[in-house]
Design an enzyme around this catalytic site. Structure first.
Site, mmCIF file in Angstrom:
data_model
loop_
_atom_site.group_PDB
_atom_site.id
_atom_site.type_symbol
_atom_site.label_atom_id
_atom_site.label_comp_id
_atom_site.label_asym_id
_atom_site.label_seq_id
_atom_site.Cartn_x
_atom_site.Cartn_y
_atom_site.Cartn_z
ATOM 1 N N GLY A 31 0.821 -1.174 -0.182
ATOM 2 C CA GLY A 31 -0.099 -0.342 0.016
ATOM 3 C C GLY A 31 0.770 1.406 -0.096
ATOM 4 O O GLY A 31 1.982 1.368 -0.322
ATOM 5 N N GLY A 36 5.414 4.567 -8.897
ATOM 6 C CA GLY A 36 6.144 3.246 -9.134
ATOM 7 C C GLY A 36 5.172 1.990 -8.897
ATOM 8 O O GLY A 36 5.151 1.182 -10.006
ATOM 9 N N HIS A 37 4.319 2.068 -7.863
ATOM 10 C CA HIS A 37 3.300 0.918 -7.934
ATOM 11 C C HIS A 37 2.582 1.235 -9.141
ATOM 12 O O HIS A 37 1.908 0.031 -9.621
ATOM 13 C CB HIS A 37 2.611 1.247 -6.701
ATOM 14 C CG HIS A 37 3.414 0.957 -5.341
ATOM 15 N ND1 HIS A 37 3.526 1.935 -4.490
ATOM 16 C CD2 HIS A 37 3.802 -0.006 -4.872
ATOM 17 C CE1 HIS A 37 4.155 1.709 -3.467
ATOM 18 N NE2 HIS A 37 4.377 0.205 -3.713
ATOM 19 N N GLY A 148 8.978 -5.127 -8.553
ATOM 20 C CA GLY A 148 9.627 -3.801 -9.375
ATOM 21 C C GLY A 148 11.273 -4.139 -9.053
ATOM 22 O O GLY A 148 11.504 -4.905 -8.120
ATOM 23 N N GLN A 149 11.725 -3.852 -9.920
ATOM 24 C CA GLN A 149 13.258 -3.990 -9.911
ATOM 25 C C GLN A 149 14.166 -3.486 -8.847
ATOM 26 O O GLN A 149 15.129 -3.665 -8.426
ATOM 27 C CB GLN A 149 13.743 -4.006 -11.237
ATOM 28 C CG GLN A 149 14.902 -4.725 -11.500
ATOM 29 C CD GLN A 149 15.088 -4.725 -13.368
ATOM 30 O OE1 GLN A 149 14.176 -4.453 -14.076
ATOM 31 N NE2 GLN A 149 16.248 -5.103 -13.750
ATOM 32 N N LYS A 150 13.549 -2.317 -8.250
ATOM 33 C CA LYS A 150 14.149 -1.327 -7.134
ATOM 34 C C LYS A 150 14.611 -2.550 -6.130
ATOM 35 O O LYS A 150 15.483 -2.391 -5.505
ATOM 36 C CB LYS A 150 13.148 -0.270 -6.651
ATOM 37 C CG LYS A 150 13.660 0.452 -5.655
ATOM 38 C CD LYS A 150 13.171 1.851 -5.072
ATOM 39 C CE LYS A 150 11.973 1.200 -4.228
ATOM 40 N NZ LYS A 150 12.708 0.731 -2.674
ATOM 41 N N LEU A 185 11.589 5.973 -6.382
ATOM 42 C CA LEU A 185 10.466 6.038 -5.756
ATOM 43 C C LEU A 185 9.967 5.033 -4.683
ATOM 44 O O LEU A 185 10.448 3.828 -5.135
ATOM 45 C CB LEU A 185 9.206 6.209 -6.686
ATOM 46 C CG LEU A 185 9.077 7.395 -7.839
ATOM 47 C CD1 LEU A 185 7.697 7.212 -8.242
ATOM 48 C CD2 LEU A 185 9.443 8.533 -7.226
ATOM 49 N N SER A 186 9.984 5.373 -3.522
ATOM 50 C CA SER A 186 9.667 4.446 -2.596
ATOM 51 C C SER A 186 8.837 4.942 -1.470
ATOM 52 O O SER A 186 8.838 6.168 -1.329
ATOM 53 C CB SER A 186 11.043 4.098 -1.881
ATOM 54 O OG SER A 186 10.665 3.435 -0.665
#
Lengths: 293, 293
Positions: A31, A36-37, A148-150, A185-186
């Site tokens: 959530g 990014g999400h 995600g690749q993050k 983004l995080s």
């Protein structure tokens, strides 16, 4: 608006009619959604007819003293954002629905590559990821899941899990989405103060610089690339420390997260630079793929 | 005749059209089928439209020095037998198909109740069961799976696994099938010599006798049942030893495989007597449910 389910049985009943003719993709999240999400959802839409976004702050992947309690929970805003990318279903279970017994008796232990990097700083973290992802795969039985690749190490561990447990689904890696100034983004970026936020993009810039330097390394015949890499890593680490970061780890690994060995310089290899660094209250992750010849 | 698949992808393609309107039950086996297995299929048929029998001698559940190499492999005979009970599909994968990487990096650790009983004699056994059962559930995605009650501890562990990993399927327990003289059917019975085979039914008789004695216990007011049970267990163990068995374990547990406690004698409780005992080359398992007041 996407339809929200909190009960496993209701979600499964809703998905059942789709299974005949349509493919289903899962986007697992905790959530507090950002662009990014939403990009994960866009990518999921390209791969499947129906997209289920799970929103669950999973207690088993947080360690003692970590930010489980303070992790931002913003379900209403999340659902509104998900409507803009046409997500079909949101699965937002309670802790009791996901874990009727907590901690669960059965464990999923993430593989060999889980002990290093984030696994070293956060013992048990990837085992918590392993069980919650297994449960989501079992509940939703998707044809694909987007990560995600993050969270590069998480992605590699989940690929191992899918292979080792024979999950019949495709894991899709989504490129890192960055702010205009390069910061990945995080949800945890909101822990940054305004002045820390100004400094934060240095992390990405440092990895880009390091990647370039790694590609430019010239090795003497019979020489080894390893001391060159060690020197560059030390230099970048110092640069980050001077900028105000507390570096948790900064490493270069093969793309499969194996350690570099002396074999490393024999061929062109896909490598990844991985960093975790604290800036104030925020632990920031980033990574950069690089092919070294 | 059932259709045999050795490839995961082919089996999944064959099952796909059934999923729309029909339910699927899985009967996991290690082959070398006897009437006990065929009864599992009969029970599966009562619960689902389509029955898949897996035949796979799973290396990860065998320990060093155990009978993995010598375990009887009789696929042709097995398939012929399965035709008599109208099994629909047989899944008989190679080790490479099931474990492209062996040992797998990811582990499924069976729960709290796996350390005792068979888990104590066979360290890691139930973790091997846990991963192979997870894989079969993921590959076949059945609506139900049938396990024999002879492997009582395995059944309890799999129920935990299904709960903890949110598998959307029903676990069906099949009653123990016995030879006319009471010996529980098992592929390992064929390790018995003719004279050992004569002695083997003593195991079941001993459990029946013990169950009766447990039901007959009279406790003094404020007294504890625990010393009574300990005495009866010692007596039964001696009886088995005298008959030629080497007792691995003989225990009384709650039906959930929790240990007996002093609370135990407060109410009527469903208990289970569990035994593992060697007779010559064969390690025989048996158990007996008993309600103690």
């Amino acid at each position: 608006m996407p339809i929200i389910y909190q009960q496993i049985s209701e979600l499964r009943a809703a998905l059942q009619p789709h299974r005949t003719q349509q493919s289903i993709a899962l986007v697992p999240t905790m959530g507090n959604l950002h662009d990014g999400h939403l990009e994960l959802v866009n990518i999921a839409k390209q791969h499947a007819d129906i997209v289920v976004v799970s929103i669950f702050v999973n207690p088993t992947q947080f360690g003692e003293g970590e930010d489980f309690d303070s992790y931002p929970r913003t379900l209403d805003a999340d659902v509104t954002k998900l409507a803009t990318v046409a997500a079909d279903y949101v699965f937002a279970p309670s802790i009791e629905e996901m874990y009727p017994v907590l901690p669960p008796a059965t464990a999923v232990l993430a593989g060999t590559i889980s002990a290093q990097l984030c696994g070293q700083s956060r013992p048990g973290h990837f085992d918590g990821v392993g069980i919650v992802v297994s449960k989501l795969f079992n509940i939703i039985q998707p044809d694909a899941a987007v990560f995600g690749q993050k969270d590069y190490q998480q992605l590699a561990i989940i690929k191992q899990l899918v292979r080792d447990l024979s999950y019949p689904l495709e894991i899709i890696a989504a490129p890192i989405v960055r702010a205009a100034d390069g910061l990945a983004l995080s949800s945890r970026n909101q822990y940054l103060t305004a002045s820390e936020r100004q400094v934060a993009p240095v992390l990405h810039q440092a990895l880009q610089g390091l990647a370039q330097q790694l590609q430019d390394i010239k090795i003497a015949p019979q020489g080894s690339i390893l001391p060159h890499i060690a020197a560059l890593l030390a230099q970048t680490r110092e640069h980050l420390t001077n900028a105000g970061f507390t570096v948790d780890y900064l490493e270069v690994k093969t793309a499969e997260l194996d350690a570099m060995t002396e074999d490393f310089d024999k061929d062109e290899q896909d490598m990844v630079i991985l960093v975790a660094a604290w800036l104030g209250r925020a632990r920031l992750l980033d990574n950069q793929l690089v092919t070294i010849k």
